[in-house]
Motif scaffolding. Structure first.
Motif, short mmCIF file in Angstrom:
data_model
loop_
_atom_site.label_atom_id
_atom_site.label_comp_id
_atom_site.label_asym_id
_atom_site.label_seq_id
_atom_site.Cartn_x
_atom_site.Cartn_y
_atom_site.Cartn_z
N ASP A 62 0.83 -1.22 0.00
CA ASP A 62 0.00 0.00 0.00
C ASP A 62 0.86 1.26 0.00
N THR A 73 -3.00 0.29 -3.95
CA THR A 73 -2.09 -0.86 -3.91
C THR A 73 -1.17 -0.85 -5.12
N ALA A 123 0.72 -16.41 1.87
CA ALA A 123 -0.05 -15.45 2.67
C ALA A 123 0.91 -14.58 3.47
N ASP A 127 1.61 -8.90 6.13
CA ASP A 127 1.01 -7.62 5.79
C ASP A 127 -0.48 -7.89 5.54
N PRO A 128 -1.38 -7.29 6.31
CA PRO A 128 -2.80 -7.67 6.27
C PRO A 128 -3.39 -7.68 4.86
N GLN A 129 -4.13 -8.75 4.58
CA GLN A 129 -4.89 -8.92 3.34
C GLN A 129 -4.01 -8.83 2.09
N LYS A 130 -2.80 -9.32 2.19
CA LYS A 130 -1.89 -9.32 1.04
C LYS A 130 -1.45 -10.75 0.75
N MET A 131 -1.46 -11.11 -0.54
CA MET A 131 -1.00 -12.42 -0.99
C MET A 131 0.19 -12.22 -1.92
#
Length: 299
Positions: A71, A82, A191, A194-198
């Protein structure tokens, strides 16, 4: 008392000897690692070797790239957008590894340890209809990255180190005693912390063997991935079909020629003397010549 006093130093000596033996065993089983990427003709491919007791126990050749979302602030400094960092495994990376009977591990570090890749391999035995069969596979991938590194990340929000892990991974499955080879690209999802990042790991030009290497610096027999086998079949199939078609044409022409010859022979009846009669047209011409000769005599 004298016996007890003598026994204590004996026990101490035994402990010292055991410690020395353990230390010597560790030294003898010391593992070496080498980066042989300079030997590769592919500038994007790295070659790593782990050696134990002077013998190769793990070899890996591959090209790797990681697609990492992160981000950044939008121009209004209110919203987040992003971006994407493409991080390639570069030559000259630092390498570590360990070999075991059922577990082997390869670790690679680059860009001053801003990035680290860990690959864990396991060897297992399974009962099948044909009996017990052993295979090895890639069971875990861990990628550590630093979003404060300026080469690939531009003004990342919450910059710092993050760890991306695979979950329930079973990749590169290969029969024991063989190496795994695959030129096609393969993707593994990781996974991130870092939150919600793939994070997406892309492997290509892979040739790996983490167990049962017989010859030093030499891969065992290759086990090709299904994609490569399919592509090889697609390349050779037109050639095979062309050869089959050519063979069919040659056989068809040969049969036609033989059949035509047999039919032609059957159309000519044989006389009692074993000779074929004069064809009708030739007979008529012969008769006309005779008639013309008789008329000329009469004249």
């Amino acid at each position: 008392m004298d016996l007890q006093g003598r026994a204590v130093p004996s026990v101490d000596r035994l402990r010292v000897l055991l410690m020395l033996f353990h230390t010597m065993a560790q030294i003898m089983a010391e593992q070496e690692v080498e980066n042989l990427s300079g030997l590769s003709t592919n500038p994007e491919k790295d070659i790593f070797v782990v050696r134990e007791n002077g013998t190769t126990c793990l070899m890996a050749e591959f090209a790797a790239k990681f697609i990492v979302p992160y981000d950044v602030w939008a121009s209004n400094y209110v919203d987040l957008i992003t971006e994407q960092a493409d991080i390639a495994l570069t030559r000259g990376a630092e390498v570590k590894g360990r070999c075991g009977h059922s577990e082997s591990e390869l670790q690679v570090f680059w860009v001053d340890r801003a990035y680290a890749l860990k690959m864990l391999f396991v060897k297992e035995s399974h009962n099948t209809s044909k009996g017990p069969e052993a295979t090895w596979r890639l069971s875990k991938v861990q990628f550590v990255y630093d979003s404060s590194e300026k080469t690939h990340f531009k003004d990342a929000v919450s910059a710092g180190k993050h760890t991306a892990n695979s979950h329930h991974l079973s990749a590169l499955v290969t029969p024991a005693g063989k190496s795994y080879e695959c030129q096609a690209q393969q993707t593994i999802s990781l996974a991130s912390s870092d939150p919600q990042k793939m994070v997406t790991m892309i492997l290509s030009a892979v040739h790996i063997q983490p167990f049962d290497i017989i010859s030093d610096f030499v891969f065992s027999e290759e086990h090709k991935c299904p994609v490569d086998e399919r592509e090889q079949l697609e390349e050779t199939l037109p050639l095979i079909l062309g050869l089959i078609l050519g063979l069919v044409i040659v056989v068809t022409l040969a049969i036609y020629h033989v059949h035509h010859k047999m039919t032609a022979n059957q159309c000519l009846p044989v006389t009692s003397e074993g000779k074929s009669p004069i064809p009708p047209k030739v007979s008529m011409l012969h008769k006309e010549k005779n008639t013309f000769g008789e008329n000329s005599k009469d004249g």
